[in-house]
Design a protein around this motif. Structure first.
Motif, PDB file in Angstrom:
ATOM      1  N   PHE A 157      18.113  -2.306   1.205  1.00  0.00           N
ATOM      2  CA  PHE A 157      16.765  -2.863   0.488  1.00  0.00           C
ATOM      3  C   PHE A 157      15.876  -2.143  -0.213  1.00  0.00           C
ATOM      4  CE2 PHE A 157      16.362  -3.716   5.953  1.00  0.00           C
ATOM      5  CZ  PHE A 157      16.951  -4.979   5.646  1.00  0.00           C
ATOM      6  N   GLU A 158      15.783  -0.955  -0.325  1.00  0.00           N
ATOM      7  CA  GLU A 158      15.778  -0.330  -1.453  1.00  0.00           C
ATOM      8  C   GLU A 158      16.061  -0.631  -2.947  1.00  0.00           C
ATOM      9  OE1 GLU A 158      14.127   3.536  -0.533  1.00  0.00           O
ATOM     10  OE2 GLU A 158      15.976   3.642  -0.041  1.00  0.00           O
ATOM     11  N   TRP A 159      17.438  -0.841  -2.563  1.00  0.00           N
ATOM     12  CA  TRP A 159      18.551  -1.540  -3.836  1.00  0.00           C
ATOM     13  C   TRP A 159      17.958  -2.497  -4.217  1.00  0.00           C
ATOM     14  CZ3 TRP A 159      21.278  -5.957  -3.690  1.00  0.00           C
ATOM     15  CH2 TRP A 159      22.817  -5.669  -4.966  1.00  0.00           C
ATOM     16  N   ALA A 160      18.002  -3.416  -3.364  1.00  0.00           N
ATOM     17  CA  ALA A 160      17.608  -5.099  -3.806  1.00  0.00           C
ATOM     18  C   ALA A 160      15.633  -4.564  -4.159  1.00  0.00           C
ATOM     19  CB  ALA A 160      17.309  -6.058  -2.758  1.00  0.00           C
ATOM     20  N   ALA A 161      14.930  -4.446  -3.214  1.00  0.00           N
ATOM     21  CA  ALA A 161      13.474  -4.421  -3.245  1.00  0.00           C
ATOM     22  C   ALA A 161      13.631  -3.620  -5.517  1.00  0.00           C
ATOM     23  CB  ALA A 161      12.874  -3.230  -2.977  1.00  0.00           C
ATOM     24  N   ALA A 162      14.531  -3.087  -5.941  1.00  0.00           N
ATOM     25  CA  ALA A 162      14.248  -2.254  -6.867  1.00  0.00           C
ATOM     26  C   ALA A 162      14.927  -3.323  -7.877  1.00  0.00           C
ATOM     27  CB  ALA A 162      15.195  -0.784  -7.485  1.00  0.00           C
ATOM     28  N   LYS A 163      15.357  -4.495  -7.857  1.00  0.00           N
ATOM     29  CA  LYS A 163      16.366  -5.701  -8.826  1.00  0.00           C
ATOM     30  C   LYS A 163      14.533  -6.301  -8.731  1.00  0.00           C
ATOM     31  CE  LYS A 163      20.315  -6.921  -8.382  1.00  0.00           C
ATOM     32  NZ  LYS A 163      20.712  -6.469  -9.702  1.00  0.00           N
ATOM     33  N   VAL A 164      13.627  -6.167  -8.401  1.00  0.00           N
ATOM     34  CA  VAL A 164      12.604  -7.556  -8.322  1.00  0.00           C
ATOM     35  C   VAL A 164      11.084  -6.851  -8.217  1.00  0.00           C
ATOM     36  CG1 VAL A 164      13.441  -9.724  -7.052  1.00  0.00           C
ATOM     37  CG2 VAL A 164      12.170  -7.904  -6.331  1.00  0.00           C
TER      38      VAL A 164
ATOM     39  N   GLN B  88       0.678  -1.026  -0.023  1.00  0.00           N
ATOM     40  CA  GLN B  88      -0.333  -0.064   0.290  1.00  0.00           C
ATOM     41  C   GLN B  88       0.568   1.378  -0.011  1.00  0.00           C
ATOM     42  OE1 GLN B  88      -1.975  -0.451   3.590  1.00  0.00           O
ATOM     43  NE2 GLN B  88      -0.765   0.905   4.648  1.00  0.00           N
ATOM     44  N   GLN B  89       1.949   1.313   0.882  1.00  0.00           N
ATOM     45  CA  GLN B  89       3.354   2.139   0.350  1.00  0.00           C
ATOM     46  C   GLN B  89       2.866   2.885  -1.096  1.00  0.00           C
ATOM     47  OE1 GLN B  89       5.961   2.891   4.179  1.00  0.00           O
ATOM     48  NE2 GLN B  89       5.786   1.049   3.349  1.00  0.00           N
ATOM     49  N   PRO B  90       3.680   3.946  -1.115  1.00  0.00           N
ATOM     50  CA  PRO B  90       4.094   4.111  -2.861  1.00  0.00           C
ATOM     51  C   PRO B  90       5.704   3.671  -3.235  1.00  0.00           C
ATOM     52  CG  PRO B  90       4.120   6.463  -1.247  1.00  0.00           C
ATOM     53  CD  PRO B  90       3.324   5.575  -0.471  1.00  0.00           C
ATOM     54  N   SER B  91       6.121   3.632  -2.234  1.00  0.00           N
ATOM     55  CA  SER B  91       7.701   2.945  -2.787  1.00  0.00           C
ATOM     56  C   SER B  91       8.004   2.464  -1.136  1.00  0.00           C
ATOM     57  CB  SER B  91       8.401   4.068  -3.615  1.00  0.00           C
ATOM     58  OG  SER B  91       8.514   4.843  -1.930  1.00  0.00           O
ATOM     59  N   PHE B  92       9.293   1.253  -1.256  1.00  0.00           N
ATOM     60  CA  PHE B  92       9.968   0.811  -0.542  1.00  0.00           C
ATOM     61  C   PHE B  92      10.152   1.052   0.444  1.00  0.00           C
ATOM     62  CE2 PHE B  92      13.069  -0.938   1.935  1.00  0.00           C
ATOM     63  CZ  PHE B  92      12.410  -2.784   2.822  1.00  0.00           C
ATOM     64  N   GLY B  93       9.652   1.193   1.872  1.00  0.00           N
ATOM     65  CA  GLY B  93      10.052   2.088   3.051  1.00  0.00           C
ATOM     66  C   GLY B  93       9.969   1.526   4.597  1.00  0.00           C
ATOM     67  N   TRP B  94      10.912   1.054   5.137  1.00  0.00           N
ATOM     68  CA  TRP B  94      10.813  -0.066   5.779  1.00  0.00           C
ATOM     69  C   TRP B  94      11.697   1.252   7.450  1.00  0.00           C
ATOM     70  CZ3 TRP B  94      16.217  -1.593   8.579  1.00  0.00           C
ATOM     71  CH2 TRP B  94      15.398  -2.773   9.899  1.00  0.00           C
ATOM     72  N   HIS B  95      10.574   1.192   8.520  1.00  0.00           N
ATOM     73  CA  HIS B  95      10.725   2.332   9.130  1.00  0.00           C
ATOM     74  C   HIS B  95      11.414   3.594   9.375  1.00  0.00           C
ATOM     75  CE1 HIS B  95       8.477  -1.179  12.297  1.00  0.00           C
ATOM     76  NE2 HIS B  95       9.866  -1.867  11.515  1.00  0.00           N
TER      77      HIS B  95
END
Length: 452
Positions: A118-125, A51-58
């Motif tokens: 995490f953002e880098w990894a999420a962008a790869k998938v 539901q977030q517009p992009s990856f985000g963790w705490h």
């Protein structure tokens, strides 16, 4: 109950993931690596919704000097696949920082750096995820008296759409916890709000300057908030309130850390309930309401230095608790009660920050009537198999896997990063062992089924 016509039926995914935090990013990576080494017929089709517009963790906890409490080797992949191109070391190489990190001689990266990883990894998938998509319901698709699929309804800016799944993996993360009767407001924060709200307080040249903060809690986040606010607002008094006599150091010794080993999950799962309870009590000091010893020492040094200089801004109200808190026209007033004398003292502040932890979201909250087919133990907790699959009635043929909310069955690593890479590998193995694709393996509608 509505008849699903062939032309209206959505595509069937082998797996739908709800949420796209670190756990489900790791799940997507495991699926990507699996699919890269098998033929098209053996590949697992998956879609994740976040539901977030992009990856985000705490994001509210990404204080600039805060470090991770786990080794960088416990990233999204290394314990499952040390040769993975999604590792933290590969991330460092891509950023031209590998040698610098090695020379740093630390196992514990900055938290902002690990978030960037995490953002880098999420962008790869990112071809597997739809951001800005909120899952609003899950309904069973019944065929010949059994639930063959789960229909997942998702809301986005374009409206509602339905996706069909053979399996679900729920990774909806943790929710901030506030004391009973206390609500988050403009001047009453949970520590997850800190970095998002703190800039609105001013404190810059020519601006207003906060005079006092109160931070409630005795864990790592509370201590980090105290240190950050003390540094960020050099004119403000920082009052730390906790029921202990002082901060307790985290036990990160080699033997104690074995509670985070993958093999410890097997031991915990197989143990009697009485042993599970004792293990959690014995080793809670590896993670809960404890603080890194270096940070404890730093805060003590600051406090002592201020006493020497006669300018005390750092106050520790120990063996105490906040019994009441309310916003006032100029800020907030907290009532602090001494647990020794019972005396209650009003304390005015600009902000009260509650660093009072997190709790798992209800794993069955989105499942609607599907939740009625999920089994529970004698204490009403959801029953979870060793492979992280919810135990269900026989007529529910879909697998529902949990990434979180399984501390009562799988132990302390449930909500932590330590075992994430191993866990997603075990979930993938379970999907493959159970035959992730149905006997009618093609992504086409079932004409005589019903969705309800």
């Amino acid at each position: 109950m509505s008849q699903v016509l062939p032309g209206d039926a959505p595509r069937v995914h082998d797996l739908i993931g709800i949420g796209f935090g670190p756990s489900n990013v790791a799940m997507a990576i495991a699926l990507s690596e699996h699919n890269a080494h098998v033929g098209r017929q053996e590949s697992v089709t998956a879609r994740f919704f976040e539901q977030q517009p992009s990856f985000g963790w705490h994001r509210g906890m990404l204080i600039d000097d805060a470090t991770m409490q786990v080794s960088f080797l416990k990233d999204l992949v290394t314990l499952r696949n040390p040769a993975s191109e999604f590792s933290f070391l590969c991330y460092l190489q891509s950023k031209n920082r590998l040698i610098d990190f090695i020379n740093h001689k630390s196992l514990f990266p900055l938290r902002v750096e690990f978030h960037d990883y995490f953002e880098w990894a999420a962008a790869k998938v990112d071809d597997m995820v739809s951001y800005g998509h909120e899952v609003v319901s899950v309904t069973p698709f019944v065929h010949d008296g059994a639930v063959e699929y789960l229909d997942v309804t998702v809301r986005s800016g374009e409206g509602l759409e339905t996706h069909r799944a053979r399996n679900l993996v729920i990774g909806t993360g943790l929710r901030p916890l506030m004391p009973e009767g206390v609500e988050r407001r403009d001047r009453i924060w949970h520590n997850s709000d800190l970095l998002r709200k703190v800039d609105g307080l001013g404190g810059g040249p020519g601006g207003t300057h906060p005079s006092r903060f109160i931070v409630v809690g005795a864990g790592q986040s509370a201590a980090e908030n105290v240190a950050y606010l003390h540094r960020r607002f050099p004119r403000a008094e920082i009052c730390a309130v906790f029921s202990r006599y002082g901060y307790s150091p985290a036990d990160d010794s080699g033997f104690a850390n074995r509670i985070f080993d993958p093999g410890a999950v097997d031991d915990f799962f197989a143990a009697p309930e009485s042993v599970k309870s004792r293990l959690m009590a014995y080793h809670g000091n590896t993670n809960y309401s404890v603080v890194d010893i270096d940070l404890i020492d730093d805060l003590y040094r600051r406090m002592y230095q201020e006493k020497v200089l006669g300018a005390e801004r750092l106050r520790f109200l120990n063996v105490s608790r906040v019994t009441d808190v309310e916003e006032t026209p100029g800020g907030v007033r907290a009532t602090v009660k001494s647990l020794v004398t019972g005396e209650e003292t009003p304390l005015d502040a600009d902000v009260v920050v509650f660093a009072t932890g997190y709790g798992p979201a209800d794993p069955l909250g989105l499942l609607g009537e599907v939740a009625d087919r999920c089994l529970r133990d004698d204490e009403g907790r959801v029953r979870v198999e060793r492979d992280y699959r919810i135990a269900t009635e026989p007529d529910l043929r879909c697998g529902i896997y949990l990434q979180g909310g399984t501390e009562h069955t799988h132990g302390i690593t449930t909500s932590l990063l330590s075992n994430t890479a191993i866990r997603v590998g075990e979930i993938l193995d379970s999907l493959l062992d159970r035959g992730v694709k149905s006997t009618s393996d093609e992504a086409r509608p079932v004409a005589d089924g019903t969705a309800r």
